[in-house]
Design an enzyme around this catalytic site. Structure first.
Site, PDB file in Angstrom:
ATOM      1  N   ASN A  33      28.404 -13.870  11.934  1.00 26.49           N
ATOM      2  CA  ASN A  33      27.269 -14.507  12.073  1.00 26.49           C
ATOM      3  C   ASN A  33      27.304 -15.582  10.791  1.00 26.49           C
ATOM      4  OD1 ASN A  33      24.559 -15.518  11.993  1.00 26.49           O
ATOM      5  ND2 ASN A  33      23.502 -13.406  12.237  1.00 26.49           N
ATOM      6  N   LYS A  42      27.390 -13.184   7.515  1.00 27.44           N
ATOM      7  CA  LYS A  42      27.311 -11.915   7.969  1.00 27.44           C
ATOM      8  C   LYS A  42      28.642 -11.472   8.653  1.00 27.44           C
ATOM      9  CE  LYS A  42      22.470 -11.663   7.782  1.00 27.44           C
ATOM     10  NZ  LYS A  42      21.457 -11.721   8.810  1.00 27.44           N
ATOM     11  N   ARG A  51      28.024 -14.996  16.708  1.00 22.74           N
ATOM     12  CA  ARG A  51      26.667 -15.502  17.094  1.00 22.74           C
ATOM     13  C   ARG A  51      26.451 -16.962  17.097  1.00 22.74           C
ATOM     14  NH1 ARG A  51      21.410 -15.923  13.280  1.00 22.74           N
ATOM     15  NH2 ARG A  51      19.942 -15.945  15.031  1.00 22.74           N
ATOM     16  N   HIS A  55      16.596 -15.428  19.584  1.00 22.51           N
ATOM     17  CA  HIS A  55      16.710 -13.998  19.534  1.00 22.51           C
ATOM     18  C   HIS A  55      17.047 -13.460  20.609  1.00 22.51           C
ATOM     19  CE1 HIS A  55      13.470 -13.668  15.997  1.00 22.51           C
ATOM     20  NE2 HIS A  55      14.572 -13.993  15.347  1.00 22.51           N
ATOM     21  N   HIS A 103      10.287  -8.864  18.781  1.00 20.57           N
ATOM     22  CA  HIS A 103      11.331  -8.976  17.736  1.00 20.57           C
ATOM     23  C   HIS A 103      10.477  -9.249  16.295  1.00 20.57           C
ATOM     24  CE1 HIS A 103      15.130  -9.275  15.651  1.00 20.57           C
ATOM     25  NE2 HIS A 103      14.382 -10.249  15.109  1.00 20.57           N
ATOM     26  N   LEU A 104      10.228  -8.418  15.654  1.00 20.06           N
ATOM     27  CA  LEU A 104       9.428  -8.961  14.335  1.00 20.06           C
ATOM     28  C   LEU A 104      10.147  -8.725  13.031  1.00 20.06           C
ATOM     29  CD1 LEU A 104       6.136  -6.907  15.452  1.00 20.06           C
ATOM     30  CD2 LEU A 104       6.932  -9.342  16.041  1.00 20.06           C
ATOM     31  N   GLY A 142      12.075 -13.940  11.107  1.00 21.15           N
ATOM     32  CA  GLY A 142      11.589 -14.693  12.385  1.00 21.15           C
ATOM     33  C   GLY A 142      11.201 -13.620  13.213  1.00 21.15           C
ATOM     34  N   ARG A 194       7.528 -19.215   8.492  1.00 25.32           N
ATOM     35  CA  ARG A 194       7.329 -20.226   9.687  1.00 25.32           C
ATOM     36  C   ARG A 194       5.794 -20.186  10.298  1.00 25.32           C
ATOM     37  NH1 ARG A 194      12.332 -18.819  13.107  1.00 25.32           N
ATOM     38  NH2 ARG A 194      13.665 -18.245  11.064  1.00 25.32           N
ATOM     39  N   GLY A 206      12.792  -5.534  11.144  1.00 21.60           N
ATOM     40  CA  GLY A 206      12.073  -4.750  10.228  1.00 21.60           C
ATOM     41  C   GLY A 206      10.769  -4.702  10.297  1.00 21.60           C
ATOM     42  N   GLU A 222      22.117  -6.604  17.097  1.00 23.37           N
ATOM     43  CA  GLU A 222      22.559  -7.949  17.748  1.00 23.37           C
ATOM     44  C   GLU A 222      24.019  -7.861  17.784  1.00 23.37           C
ATOM     45  OE1 GLU A 222      19.620  -9.341  15.292  1.00 23.37           O
ATOM     46  OE2 GLU A 222      19.395 -11.282  16.775  1.00 23.37           O
TER      47      GLU A 222
HETATM   48  P1  ADP Z   1      15.584 -10.337   9.372  1.00 25.07           P
HETATM   49  O1  ADP Z   1      14.823 -11.200  10.396  1.00 25.07           O
HETATM   50  O2  ADP Z   1      16.028 -11.356   8.280  1.00 25.07           O
HETATM   51  O3  ADP Z   1      16.828  -9.653   9.819  1.00 25.07           O
HETATM   52  P2  ADP Z   1      14.232  -8.119   8.825  1.00 25.07           P
HETATM   53  O4  ADP Z   1      14.419  -7.937  10.446  1.00 25.07           O
HETATM   54  O5  ADP Z   1      15.114  -7.275   8.013  1.00 25.07           O
HETATM   55  O6  ADP Z   1      14.790  -9.404   8.498  1.00 25.07           O
HETATM   56  O7  ADP Z   1      12.699  -7.889   8.592  1.00 25.07           O
HETATM   57  C1  ADP Z   1      12.385  -8.302   7.343  1.00 25.07           C
HETATM   58  C2  ADP Z   1      10.673  -7.873   7.630  1.00 25.07           C
HETATM   59  O8  ADP Z   1      10.548  -6.384   7.649  1.00 25.07           O
HETATM   60  C3  ADP Z   1      10.154  -8.228   6.042  1.00 25.07           C
HETATM   61  O9  ADP Z   1       8.864  -8.659   6.175  1.00 25.07           O
HETATM   62  C4  ADP Z   1       9.852  -6.888   5.558  1.00 25.07           C
HETATM   63  O10 ADP Z   1       8.688  -6.717   4.696  1.00 25.07           O
HETATM   64  C5  ADP Z   1       9.536  -6.133   6.692  1.00 25.07           C
HETATM   65  N1  ADP Z   1       9.781  -4.594   6.407  1.00 25.07           N
HETATM   66  C6  ADP Z   1      10.911  -3.870   6.078  1.00 25.07           C
HETATM   67  N2  ADP Z   1      10.429  -2.511   5.795  1.00 25.07           N
HETATM   68  C7  ADP Z   1       9.156  -2.504   5.628  1.00 25.07           C
HETATM   69  C8  ADP Z   1       8.277  -1.463   5.786  1.00 25.07           C
HETATM   70  N3  ADP Z   1       8.609  -0.273   5.391  1.00 25.07           N
HETATM   71  N4  ADP Z   1       6.828  -1.819   5.963  1.00 25.07           N
HETATM   72  C9  ADP Z   1       6.640  -2.818   6.224  1.00 25.07           C
HETATM   73  N5  ADP Z   1       7.595  -3.970   6.425  1.00 25.07           N
HETATM   74  C10 ADP Z   1       8.844  -3.838   6.242  1.00 25.07           C
END
Ligand code: ADP
Length: 418
Positions: free
Chosen positions: A7, A14, A97, A186, A216-217, A220, A249, A339, A393
């Protein structure tokens, strides 16, 4: 089959080496043997590498281009003390990717000259993403000559959206001449999570009646309405800026705002783009951070602006969920991934609050306990079930790559991954 998944971003790479084949993918036992990240390419880069069952590596050195970053990854994967393979010849294929596949790529495909031209045709629409994706491809082609390479697109899963979902209300000639439409992103994550949801519900993969919503949170954020395994609508659009509020964003906004602000603040298009992509979202509203975890902590400590940012985030998500239940004509299951989706129980609870009327309920204890693991968080007997599903992914890219390479080897036309 050992598949290298790359990626390649504008200043990062990555990489993962995964082991997969038809049997292990069906059983869900295929896995990553090593994961890594080369960050800050073009300057003093930081390399992080985590091999399975061996100590992690963290080093920094001058890495000025992607080819050197890929070479460094291959060195780590084969290094006697931390490597997971003896030499490069154990790698049988490379999966990439690719962010934008336009309308041309509706499935994953083996990369040849024509496909490469097609990816380059999308440079205009994804100027920050597709060019570095191609750099990663060229580096892998040079360093692992003769290996099959496969493109897996962020957009292709959403190519099933009907015109009513993908067209904007602008003159049709803009779609015909410039491809101005919603593409969605995504897709690999939404496809992975929807397949897991389908399996968790014990329903057949091609069940035409199954109505799912996947959220997907991450940094992004996007949400997708899926019926019978096909994306019907998704919140990102022509670019990954549309839709939900994200880390930095803006997501949806009145397009006239940007014209207004550009005039008032004498912004260039580049500055306006930075404003919406880098300084908005959770960061813009809170003035504190783009990181949900930090904002939840700040909110708990009494920071009002952090609360406001989280409130806007959850409210926007709730609006989309309700709209997509309408698009689907009901809902069988919803999943939270990324995340935030996988870890932030409070965000899950706040974004479903008020949607009980649609059958969406959480079991408080189950929700609180679910962190980074696959788990049902709706109460026993719920009609609309809610799950946490950690996304993967890279695993899906490796599976697509395996499937295409296996088809090529057996002389079959590569089968379109579902
Ligand atoms: P990316 O889209 O870069 O792959 P991730 O999927 O790792 O990012 O998501 C990052 C988000 O997840 C950040 O906003 C981070 O604060 C949130 N996050 C990760 N762990 C926690 C947690 N334990 N509680 C709340 N938010 C979290």
């Amino acid at each position: 089959m050992k598949v290298l998944v790359l990626n390649s971003g504008s200043s990062s790479l990555k990489f993962q080496l995964l082991e997969t084949d038809a049997a292990s993918a069906a059983a869900g036992t295929d896995r990553a043997l090593a994961k890594g990240l080369v960050d800050n390419i073009g300057s003093t880069a930081v390399v992080r590498y985590e091999p399975l069952g061996k100590p992690p590596v963290r080093e920094s050195s001058e890495i000025l281009e992607h080819k050197i970053a890929v070479a460094r990854s291959l060195d780590l994967l084969t290094r006697p003390d931390v490597g997971v393979i003896r030499d490069r010849s154990e790698i049988e294929a490379v999966g990439h990717r690719i962010v934008h596949g336009g309308e041309q790529f509706k499935t994953s495909v083996p990369i040849d000259d024509e496909v490469l031209r097609g990816i380059e045709d999308c440079f205009d629409m994804a100027p920050l993403h597709n060019p570095p994706n191609v750099r990663g491809y060229r580096a892998a082609r040079d360093l692992l000559p003769g290996l099959p390479q496969v493109a897996v697109f962020d957009t292709s899963f959403h190519q099933t959206m009907p015109a009513e979902a993908f067209l904007y209300g602008v003159p049709h000639v803009l779609y015909q001449r410039h491809g101005i439409r919603r593409y969605g992103f995504h897709g690999t994550s939404h496809r992975y999570v929807s397949a897991r949801l389908t399996a968790l519900l014990g329903r057949p993969a091609d069940d035409p009646d199954l109505r799912l919503i996947t959220c997907h949170l991450g940094n992004g954020c996007s949400i997708t309405a899926i019926q019978g395994g096909r994306s019907l609508d998704t919140s990102m659009g022509f670019t990954p800026l549309e839709g939900l509020l994200m880390g930095s964003r803006s997501g949806d906004l009145d397009p006239a705002i940007i014209l207004h602000i550009m005039g008032k603040e004498e912004l260039s298009t580049l500055e306006a783009s930075a404003l919406l992509n880098k300084h908005s979202g959770l960061l813009g509203i809170s003035g504190l951070s783009n990181d949900m975890r930090k904002l939840l902590e700040a909110e708990a400590a009494g920071n009002d602006r952090a609360k406001l940012a989280v409130d806007v985030f959850c409210y926007r998500l709730k609006k989309y969920i309700a709209a997509y239940v309408g698009v689907l004509g009901g809902i069988d299951a919803l999943a939270f991934a990324g995340g935030i989706g996988e870890n932030a129980a409070a965000v899950r609870a706040r974004s479903l609050l008020g949607l009980e009327v649609m059958g969406l309920r959480l079991d408080e204890a189950r929700n609180r306990a679910a962190r980074g693991v696959e788990a049902e968080i709706s109460p026993e007997g719920a009609t609309a079930r809610v799950f946490v599903v950690p996304t993967d992914e890279e695993l899906l890219i490796a599976r697509d790559t395996y499937r295409i390479v296996a088809d090529l080897r057996s002389g079959k036309k590569p089968e379109a991954p579902a």
